[in-house]
Each structure stands twice: as structure tokens, then as C-alpha cells.
Design a protein around this motif. Structure first.
Motif, PDB file in Angstrom:
ATOM      1  N   PRO A 155      44.979  43.475  31.483  1.00 52.26           N
ATOM      2  CA  PRO A 155      45.305  42.072  31.743  1.00 52.26           C
ATOM      3  C   PRO A 155      45.113  41.724  33.211  1.00 52.26           C
ATOM      4  O   PRO A 155      45.366  42.562  34.087  1.00 52.26           O
ATOM      5  CB  PRO A 155      46.775  41.959  31.345  1.00 52.26           C
ATOM      6  CG  PRO A 155      47.047  43.123  30.471  1.00 52.26           C
ATOM      7  CD  PRO A 155      46.098  44.202  30.862  1.00 52.26           C
ATOM      8  N   PHE A 156      44.669  40.496  33.448  1.00 54.90           N
ATOM      9  CA  PHE A 156      44.502  40.011  34.821  1.00 54.90           C
ATOM     10  C   PHE A 156      45.737  39.206  35.207  1.00 54.90           C
ATOM     11  O   PHE A 156      46.171  38.378  34.432  1.00 54.90           O
ATOM     12  CB  PHE A 156      43.251  39.123  34.902  1.00 54.90           C
ATOM     13  CG  PHE A 156      43.071  38.509  36.258  1.00 54.90           C
ATOM     14  CD1 PHE A 156      42.565  39.261  37.303  1.00 54.90           C
ATOM     15  CD2 PHE A 156      43.433  37.184  36.500  1.00 54.90           C
ATOM     16  CE1 PHE A 156      42.418  38.696  38.564  1.00 54.90           C
ATOM     17  CE2 PHE A 156      43.291  36.624  37.760  1.00 54.90           C
ATOM     18  CZ  PHE A 156      42.782  37.380  38.789  1.00 54.90           C
ATOM     19  N   PRO A 157      46.309  39.420  36.349  1.00 53.79           N
ATOM     20  CA  PRO A 157      45.924  40.372  37.384  1.00 53.79           C
ATOM     21  C   PRO A 157      46.630  41.729  37.242  1.00 53.79           C
ATOM     22  O   PRO A 157      47.768  41.793  36.832  1.00 53.79           O
ATOM     23  CB  PRO A 157      46.431  39.677  38.651  1.00 53.79           C
ATOM     24  CG  PRO A 157      47.637  38.912  38.218  1.00 53.79           C
ATOM     25  CD  PRO A 157      47.398  38.507  36.796  1.00 53.79           C
ATOM     26  N   SER A 158      45.946  42.787  37.644  1.00 58.65           N
ATOM     27  CA  SER A 158      46.582  44.100  37.765  1.00 58.65           C
ATOM     28  C   SER A 158      47.478  44.078  39.008  1.00 58.65           C
ATOM     29  O   SER A 158      47.432  43.125  39.790  1.00 58.65           O
ATOM     30  CB  SER A 158      45.509  45.174  37.950  1.00 58.65           C
ATOM     31  OG  SER A 158      44.901  45.008  39.217  1.00 58.65           O
ATOM     32  N   PHE A 159      48.244  45.100  39.232  1.00 60.92           N
ATOM     33  CA  PHE A 159      49.090  45.140  40.438  1.00 60.92           C
ATOM     34  C   PHE A 159      48.252  45.043  41.710  1.00 60.92           C
ATOM     35  O   PHE A 159      48.603  44.351  42.650  1.00 60.92           O
ATOM     36  CB  PHE A 159      49.937  46.409  40.467  1.00 60.92           C
ATOM     37  CG  PHE A 159      51.079  46.376  39.502  1.00 60.92           C
ATOM     38  CD1 PHE A 159      51.868  45.233  39.364  1.00 60.92           C
ATOM     39  CD2 PHE A 159      51.358  47.473  38.704  1.00 60.92           C
ATOM     40  CE1 PHE A 159      52.921  45.192  38.474  1.00 60.92           C
ATOM     41  CE2 PHE A 159      52.416  47.449  37.810  1.00 60.92           C
ATOM     42  CZ  PHE A 159      53.201  46.308  37.682  1.00 60.92           C
ATOM     43  N   ASP A 160      47.153  45.757  41.726  1.00 55.91           N
ATOM     44  CA  ASP A 160      46.290  45.694  42.913  1.00 55.91           C
ATOM     45  C   ASP A 160      45.734  44.296  43.111  1.00 55.91           C
ATOM     46  O   ASP A 160      45.659  43.784  44.228  1.00 55.91           O
ATOM     47  CB  ASP A 160      45.129  46.686  42.781  1.00 55.91           C
ATOM     48  CG  ASP A 160      45.585  48.119  42.995  1.00 55.91           C
ATOM     49  OD1 ASP A 160      46.746  48.303  43.426  1.00 55.91           O
ATOM     50  OD2 ASP A 160      44.793  49.047  42.722  1.00 55.91           O
ATOM     51  N   GLU A 161      45.327  43.692  42.015  1.00 54.09           N
ATOM     52  CA  GLU A 161      44.782  42.331  42.119  1.00 54.09           C
ATOM     53  C   GLU A 161      45.855  41.337  42.558  1.00 54.09           C
ATOM     54  O   GLU A 161      45.581  40.403  43.325  1.00 54.09           O
ATOM     55  CB  GLU A 161      44.168  41.923  40.775  1.00 54.09           C
ATOM     56  CG  GLU A 161      42.853  42.656  40.501  1.00 54.09           C
ATOM     57  CD  GLU A 161      42.379  42.570  39.056  1.00 54.09           C
ATOM     58  OE1 GLU A 161      41.167  42.700  38.822  1.00 54.09           O
ATOM     59  OE2 GLU A 161      43.229  42.382  38.144  1.00 54.09           O
ATOM     60  N   LEU A 162      47.069  41.575  42.084  1.00 53.46           N
ATOM     61  CA  LEU A 162      48.188  40.728  42.504  1.00 53.46           C
ATOM     62  C   LEU A 162      48.371  40.824  44.023  1.00 53.46           C
ATOM     63  O   LEU A 162      48.582  39.822  44.712  1.00 53.46           O
ATOM     64  CB  LEU A 162      49.445  41.192  41.771  1.00 53.46           C
ATOM     65  CG  LEU A 162      50.599  40.208  41.593  1.00 53.46           C
ATOM     66  CD1 LEU A 162      50.150  38.868  41.038  1.00 53.46           C
ATOM     67  CD2 LEU A 162      51.641  40.833  40.680  1.00 53.46           C
ATOM     68  N   ASP A 163      48.271  42.030  44.540  1.00 55.14           N
ATOM     69  CA  ASP A 163      48.399  42.204  45.986  1.00 55.14           C
ATOM     70  C   ASP A 163      47.287  41.479  46.735  1.00 55.14           C
ATOM     71  O   ASP A 163      47.522  40.853  47.768  1.00 55.14           O
ATOM     72  CB  ASP A 163      48.389  43.696  46.348  1.00 55.14           C
ATOM     73  CG  ASP A 163      49.684  44.394  45.913  1.00 55.14           C
ATOM     74  OD1 ASP A 163      50.695  43.675  45.686  1.00 55.14           O
ATOM     75  OD2 ASP A 163      49.685  45.626  45.768  1.00 55.14           O
ATOM     76  N   GLU A 164      46.074  41.541  46.222  1.00 58.89           N
ATOM     77  CA  GLU A 164      44.941  40.837  46.856  1.00 58.89           C
ATOM     78  C   GLU A 164      45.135  39.325  46.774  1.00 58.89           C
ATOM     79  O   GLU A 164      44.806  38.600  47.718  1.00 58.89           O
ATOM     80  CB  GLU A 164      43.621  41.195  46.152  1.00 58.89           C
ATOM     81  CG  GLU A 164      43.159  42.604  46.416  1.00 58.89           C
ATOM     82  CD  GLU A 164      42.028  42.668  47.428  1.00 58.89           C
ATOM     83  OE1 GLU A 164      42.032  41.878  48.403  1.00 58.89           O
ATOM     84  OE2 GLU A 164      41.137  43.515  47.248  1.00 58.89           O
ATOM     85  N   LEU A 165      45.667  38.866  45.630  1.00 51.24           N
ATOM     86  CA  LEU A 165      45.923  37.424  45.466  1.00 51.24           C
ATOM     87  C   LEU A 165      46.889  36.929  46.536  1.00 51.24           C
ATOM     88  O   LEU A 165      46.740  35.833  47.081  1.00 51.24           O
ATOM     89  CB  LEU A 165      46.521  37.154  44.082  1.00 51.24           C
ATOM     90  CG  LEU A 165      45.539  36.974  42.917  1.00 51.24           C
ATOM     91  CD1 LEU A 165      46.276  37.098  41.582  1.00 51.24           C
ATOM     92  CD2 LEU A 165      44.824  35.622  43.000  1.00 51.24           C
ATOM     93  N   LYS A 166      47.881  37.756  46.838  1.00 50.19           N
ATOM     94  CA  LYS A 166      48.901  37.354  47.822  1.00 50.19           C
ATOM     95  C   LYS A 166      48.319  37.203  49.223  1.00 50.19           C
ATOM     96  O   LYS A 166      48.882  36.513  50.061  1.00 50.19           O
ATOM     97  CB  LYS A 166      50.049  38.370  47.828  1.00 50.19           C
ATOM     98  CG  LYS A 166      50.891  38.273  46.582  1.00 50.19           C
ATOM     99  CD  LYS A 166      51.987  39.317  46.584  1.00 50.19           C
ATOM    100  CE  LYS A 166      52.747  39.242  45.273  1.00 50.19           C
ATOM    101  NZ  LYS A 166      53.644  40.389  45.087  1.00 50.19           N
ATOM    102  N   LEU A 167      47.207  37.877  49.465  1.00 49.19           N
ATOM    103  CA  LEU A 167      46.584  37.787  50.797  1.00 49.19           C
ATOM    104  C   LEU A 167      45.650  36.589  50.905  1.00 49.19           C
ATOM    105  O   LEU A 167      45.146  36.278  51.979  1.00 49.19           O
ATOM    106  CB  LEU A 167      45.792  39.074  51.086  1.00 49.19           C
ATOM    107  CG  LEU A 167      46.600  40.370  51.096  1.00 49.19           C
ATOM    108  CD1 LEU A 167      45.675  41.577  51.248  1.00 49.19           C
ATOM    109  CD2 LEU A 167      47.623  40.348  52.234  1.00 49.19           C
TER     110      LEU A 167
END
Ligand code: HEC
Ligand code: HEC
Length: 388
Positions: free
Chosen positions: A28-40
């Protein structure tokens, strides 16, 4: 907190897993890593990063004088071209691929925006300037742009800005040597440009909302209006690999395969040594912090020159995507007319081999986006327009 986050995520995964059917293996989108990138990605800081190499960078008097100079065509040899000539309108650029300079000359590249310029870490599409103040010396002295020199600029400073100049620098233009004069005017331009930003955009609001929904439930996140655009930006499109962080750039250079038969087609490789050896660079005698971190940054570029050489051929700076809807046409050549065309460019994996110099980076390859994904990407890009 983390345990909660994890169990919410596991529950959601299970639901998505049950619902998924056809696309069973996709996380599922976002993964934890993607969530971290989204926050930046959202919420630019209210000030561009400090620049210790220009002690006037955040001086309001310097910015006011820089504003006047930016708009003054009498700094050019022909008397008709100012910085504004090529960095005007809402997007602070021109609407054509190339721009007109002095004496009927035309620029070799598409003028980028000056909006949010000092959130960049390198300047010009090939990185031939390492700070915003020394960047300004290039158009002033370029024969195809303002075609000027210290004598012309000093005369105009004496004629119209004598006391303002003396107030900022505590000496007169006549008491300033030629090179120092160019550097000083560059420092005034930077002080002004640092005030020309468009930061807060609907994109930021969308990303913030999407994050807060996704942190609770990745199932709910699939219903968010920003879902498909962001997912495509991260996954099939791979845009996030290079266009990341609040300025939506990795501050690096890549060969993405943009057709270019011009003399400048070598990109970074043709610019990097000149920049490293340039008397106006941030480690040079006109810098206000010649021994600071900028000097280390330049030294580390020099140290990797040999090893990185091949990657630099035909490589250009990853530009910001903020305010992108205001700055058509696109790419350093200005060859791509619209945002829909940009998405097509990436979808086909860049221009044809042989039409550009060097080797295209691996990330750029055929994407096979669905029409809805293309549309969602264009919409996402359009929402990146910031408030003036
Ligand atoms: C005749 C048109 C023209 C004029 C005049 C001009 N520029 Fe530009 N500007 C350009 C072009 C073209 C580029 C991109 C060059 C490149 O990438 O190689 C550029 C690049 C820039 C950039 C780099 C932005 C980035 O993200 O790397 C800044 C900042 C800038 N100009 C500011 C100025 C200032 C300040 C002046 C006046 C001193 C000025 N320009 C005058 C055409 C112009
Ligand atoms: C490998 C790194 C990389 C990836 C991946 C990437 N870009 Fe780029 N992007 C660049 C570089 C480098 C340029 C500048 C190329 C040039 O000027 O020739 C650029 C230019 C652009 C431009 C034009 C900017 C301007 O001011 O002219 C847009 C818009 C853009 N990219 C959007 C995207 C989108 C959307 C995606 C995903 C589908 C994407 N990029 C993927 C590196 C990348």
C-alpha cells in the motif's frame, strides 16, 4: 506511539490485502519510507538557507538597492537589457524557449525562474555558479546577455545609486576595484532575489492532509484526491528520486536525455572546472566566508572529478518543480512546451538516443503510465504554484 502506528498499519494492510484482488503484491502507498519522504516535501521554511559568503544576503537596504539594480537596463552596454528582461512576469522568466539579450543576441538556454532561487545549492543548469551572488556576474558580463563590465556598471552606480551604494558598502563605487564591484553588485542582486519567493502552495496543503490521513489508514488514503498523483510521483513515475525535499530537487545533476545539439550540450562536464577555478567562487577572494563550508564543498567536488566525469557529460541540474505551471516552456533547452508534454517526455523515457550528449541515467526509462496517471501527475504539478 510506534507500536500504535505499526498495528494500525498491519490492520490496514490486511484490509487492503483482502480488497486488493488483482494487484495483490503491491505494498500500500505510502510505505513508511515513502511517508518519511512525503514529510520532507511540504512547507518550505520562510527564509532561504543562510549564505555566509554574502554578508549582505539578508540586509534590507541591500535588498532594496538590489531591487532597483535588477530592473535597471542601464547596467547593460546596450542600455536596453536588465535582469528583468529575462526574469519577468508571474513566473519570473520568459514565455519563449530562449531570450533576447544585447545587440540582437539570443541566449543559448531557457531562462529558469528566479522564484525561490536561493533554495538551490548550485546555479545555472550546468552548475557553473556556486552561489547566487556570483551567478549574477555571469549575465552582467555575458556578451549575449547584458554585455557589460565594471566600467559601465560603475558609471551607472555613480550616476544614480552613489549614496545608497556607499551606505551599504561604506565606500564609493570609485573606491571599489573592478572585480570587487561586480561581486558587490552580485551581492545586492542576491539580497533582492532572496525576497522573491512563492512558497505556500495548494500542493503543500494536499501533502499535509494526505500524510495525516495515511498515518491513520492507508485504505482511507486511497480515497484522497491527491492519492493517484502522489503515488505515481513516487512509484511508477520515479519523480521523487530526483525531485525531493521542500525545493523538490536533490541539488544534483543528471543526464535525463533532453535533445540538445547546441554548443552547450556537454552540460555539467563543460562547466565544473571553470567553476572550481573561478576567482568569483565562494572560496575565492570576493567571498565573505572563503574558508567556510563552501570551500569544503568545492574541494569535495574537485576530489571526485575523475570518478564522476562520465556522469557529468550531458548532465543538468535537477530544477525545482515549485511554480512549474508559471514557467513554461521546460528543460534547459525550452524544447518541451507544456506540463502534459513533460509527462509524455518521461513516459517515453526521454528523447531518442543520439539526440543528446552522454549517457542517460538509468532511472529514466519507459514508464507506461495510464492516461489517468498522466493526468494526475499534471494536476499535481499544477498545484505546486505558490502564493506571491
Ligand atoms: C538575456 C536574458 C537574461 C538576462 C538579461 C539575465 N538572465 Fe538570468 N538567466 C538567463 C538564462 C538563459 C539562464 C540559464 C542559463 C543556464 O542555465 O546556463 C539564467 C539563469 C539565471 C539564474 C539561475 C537560476 C537557477 O536556478 O539556477 C538566476 C538566479 C538568474 N538568471 C538571475 C539573473 C540576474 C540577477 C540577472 C541580472 C544581473 C539576470 N539573470 C539576467 C537569462 C537571462
Ligand atoms: C533522474 C532524475 C530525475 C527524475 C527521475 C525526474 N526528473 Fe524531472 N528533471 C530532472 C532534471 C535533471 C531536469 C532538467 C533537465 C534539463 O533541463 O535538461 C528535470 C526537469 C524537469 C521538469 C522541467 C523543469 C523546468 O523548469 O524546465 C519537470 C516539470 C520535471 N522534471 C518533472 C518531473 C516529473 C513529473 C518526473 C516523474 C515523472 C521527473 N521529473 C523525474 C531530473 C529528474
Amino acid at each position: 506511539m510506534n507500536a500504535n502506528r505499526l498495528s494500525a498499519r498491519l490492520a490496514a494492510l490486511l484490509v487492503v490485502g483482502l480488497m486488493a484482488g488483482a494487484c495483490e503484491n503491491e505494498e500500500p502507498f505510502p510505505s513508511f519510507d515513502e511517508l518519511d519522504e512525503l514529510k520532507l516535501l511540504h512547507s518550505m521554511p520562510q527564509r532561504p538557507p543562510a549564505d555566509p559568503t554574502n554578508r549582505f544576503a539578508d540586509n534590507t537596504q541591500a535588498a532594496a538597492l538590489g531591487n532597483r539594480l535588477f530592473h535597471d537596463p542601464k547596467l547593460s552596454s546596450c542600455g536596453t537589457v536588465s535582469c528583468k528582461s529575462c526574469h519577468d512576469g508571474d513566473g519570473r522568466t520568459v514565455a519563449t524557449a530562449l531570450a533576447d539579450g544585447c545587440n540582437g543576441n539570443v541566449t543559448g538556454r531557457n531562462p529558469p525562474t528566479i522564484l525561490n532561487a536561493d533554495y538551490n545549492r548550485w546555479f545555472m543548469s550546468d552548475g557553473r555558479a556556486d552561489r547566487l551572488w556570483n551567478q549574477a556576474i555571469l549575465p552582467m558580463t555575458s556578451p549575449v546577455e547584458m554585455d557589460s563590465n565594471a566600467t559601465i556598471i560603475r558609471a551607472q552606480l555613480n550616476a544614480e545609486y552613489h549614496s545608497s551604494y556607499a551606505e551599504v558598502f561604506t565606500k564609493t563605487p570609485d573606491e571599489t576595484g573592478d572585480d570587487e564591484l561586480l561581486a558587490n553588485v552580485g551581492k545586492l542582486m542576491q539580497a533582492y532575489e532572496r525576497t522573491v519567493n512563492r512558497r505556500r502552495s495548494p500542493f503543500d496543503e494536499d501533502v499535509k492532509r494526505f500524510i495525516s490521513v495515511a498515518e491513520v489508514s492507508v485504505v482511507e488514503a486511497t480515497k484522497d484526491p491527491a492519492y493517484l498523483g502522489l503515488k505515481t510521483y513516487f512509484r511508477k513515475g520515479q519523480c521523487i528520486v530526483c525531485h525531493k525535499g521542500v525545493a523538490m530537487t536533490d541539488h544534483l545533476f543528471h543526464n535525463i536525455g533532453v535533445k540538445d545539439g547546441s554548443a552547450g550540450a556537454e552540460g555539467q562536464t563543460a562547466a565544473v572546472e571553470a567553476m572550481l577555478d573561478w576567482k568569483f567562487n565562494a572560496a575565492g577572494p570576493f567571498s565573505d566566508a572563503p574558508n567556510g563550508t563552501d570551500a569544503q564543498r568545492l574541494a569535495s567536488v574537485r576530489a571526485t572529478l575523475v570518478e564522476k566525469r562520465a556522469e557529468m557529460v550531458g548532465a543538468y541540474k535537477t530544477p525545482t518543480l515549485r511554480n512549474i505551471a508559471l514557467t513554461a516552456p521546460y528543460m534547459h533547452t525550452g524544447e518541451v512546451a507544456t506540463l502534459a508534454d513533460v509527462v509524455e517526455f518521461y513516459d517515453k523515457g526521454g528523447d531518442e538516443n543520439g539526440s543528446f550528449t552522454g549517457t542517460r541515467t538509468e532511472t529514466i526509462k519507459k514508464l507506461e503510465l495510464e492516461p489517468a496517471e498522466k493526468e494526475a501527475l499534471v494536476k499535481l504539478l499544477e498545484l505546486m504554484t505558490g502564493e506571491p
